[in-house]
Enzyme design. Structure first.
Site, PDB file in Angstrom:
ATOM      1  N   VAL A  17      -1.163 -18.498  12.388  1.00  0.00           N
ATOM      2  CA  VAL A  17      -1.662 -17.456  11.487  1.00  0.00           C
ATOM      3  C   VAL A  17      -2.362 -18.073  10.287  1.00  0.00           C
ATOM      4  O   VAL A  17      -3.486 -17.699   9.941  1.00  0.00           O
ATOM      5  CB  VAL A  17      -0.520 -16.529  11.036  1.00  0.00           C
ATOM      6  N   SER A 123       3.970 -13.098   5.577  1.00  0.00           N
ATOM      7  CA  SER A 123       5.195 -13.360   6.338  1.00  0.00           C
ATOM      8  C   SER A 123       5.974 -12.075   6.551  1.00  0.00           C
ATOM      9  O   SER A 123       6.127 -11.255   5.647  1.00  0.00           O
ATOM     10  CB  SER A 123       6.069 -14.360   5.578  1.00  0.00           C
ATOM     11  N   HIS A 179       5.342  -1.751   7.651  1.00  0.00           N
ATOM     12  CA  HIS A 179       4.618  -2.450   8.702  1.00  0.00           C
ATOM     13  C   HIS A 179       5.644  -2.781   9.788  1.00  0.00           C
ATOM     14  O   HIS A 179       6.171  -3.883   9.872  1.00  0.00           O
ATOM     15  CB  HIS A 179       3.983  -3.733   8.154  1.00  0.00           C
TER      16      HIS A 179
END
Length: 318
Positions: A17, A123, A179
């Protein structure tokens, strides 16, 4: 504070990422300098050299190099992507135990440098980590945010585009809340071409009779896990999201993006970070746009807030 000279972004974590985030920043020429920080300095060095080697073919040269936390002192934005790969089948909130210790030390090291820019959490679980970073860093509310439901919103628009055959950029609206599994779509606020989406479907039943709002929401919620199952993780979507948020802040674009930010009375919630439409400008997250939600949608937001708040409780003992 952010210097507004499109200068320096630090990316903490040079894994899949983090390195893809760095590529997005470099390929779009969003800043003058990108610094990679990772405990595996050799890995970070390899990523920085690989990025730098294509500089001749980018529109703008960006200085990419490996650094340490001292580089955060004059950074405009620090992006935290660090974490451990979660066990197969775990959800984002279950990743908490794998990341809180790592993130806590990162925040301490960043703040020890004298950093006073925008701290962006990537994160997972990102809403919990953004709240934790805000508490631990003691930075002003506007200077700490998470990527929130910005990626989920892009996924929703992509899926609607797939179902209707239209450009996803014709879709207006947001995914809100956590999320994660409790995220939701406030359909009363979603439009396509300026027309309420539910009305758009009902006016075109001959073409879209098989399209279900519940199915669209489920596909949006499950998309990340489906990608993980297929390739082991997600990186391009979240990296594009981070690049878009960085550009909005560094270039003071004042766009409204559903980032994870502190609710302090908005929507009747306090002391929790959730993905809500927020005006972003050079100093970070500013005014929260309070949408006119239905009673059911507001209840779903409260439910999402309660889930995130539950995971935040007791976290500061770490």
């Amino acid at each position: 504070m952010v210097t507004m000279n499109r200068n320096k972004v630090v990316v903490v974590g040079a894994g899949t990422v983090g390195s893809t985030v760095a590529f997005g920043l470099v390929s779009h020429g969003l800043c003058n300098e990108v610094v990679l920080i990772d405990p595996n300095r050799t890995r970070a060095m390899g990523e920085s050299h690989d990025l730098d080697d294509g500089s001749e073919f980018f529109d703008r040269h960006v200085n990419v190099h490996v650094g340490d936390y001292a580089d955060c002192a004059n950074a405009d934005i620090v992006v935290v992507t660090a974490g451990r790969r979660p066990p197969q089948g775990s959800n984002r909130l279950q990743e908490l135990g794998f990341t809180v210790g790592i993130v806590g030390q990162i925040v301490d090291d960043v703040m020890a440098s004298g950093f006073d820019g925008v701290l962006m959490m990537v994160s997972n679980p990102v809403d919990v980590m953004a709240w934790y970073a805000w508490k631990r860093s003691r930075l002003p509310r506007s200077q700490v945010l998470g990527t929130g439901t910005a990626l989920d919103t892009s996924r929703l628009k992509t899926i609607i585009g797939e179902e209707t055959g239209l450009d996803p950029r014709n879709v207006g609206g947001f995914v809100m809340g956590e999320h994660g599994d409790s995220q939701f779509v406030p359909w009363s606020t979603v439009s396509i071409g300026g027309k309420p989406f539910a009305r758009f479907l009902s006016d075109n039943q001959d073409r879209f009779s098989s399209v279900s709002l519940d199915d669209l929401e489920r596909k949006t919620r499950d998309r990340g896990n489906a990608i993980k199952d297929a390739k082991g993780g997600t990186n391009y979507g979240i990296a594009s999201t981070v690049a878009g948020i960085v550009q909005t802040i560094l270039w003071d674009e004042r766009r409204i993006v559903p980032v994870s930010t502190l609710l302090d009375g908005e929507y009747g919630e306090h002391d929790v970070f959730l993905g809500v439409p927020t005006e972003l400008r050079a100093n970070g997250a500013n005014e929260i746009v309070e949408l006119d939600l239905t009673a059911q949608e507001r209840e779903r937001l409260h439910h999402s807030a309660q889930i995130v708040r539950t995971y935040c409780s007791g976290l500061l003992t770490h």
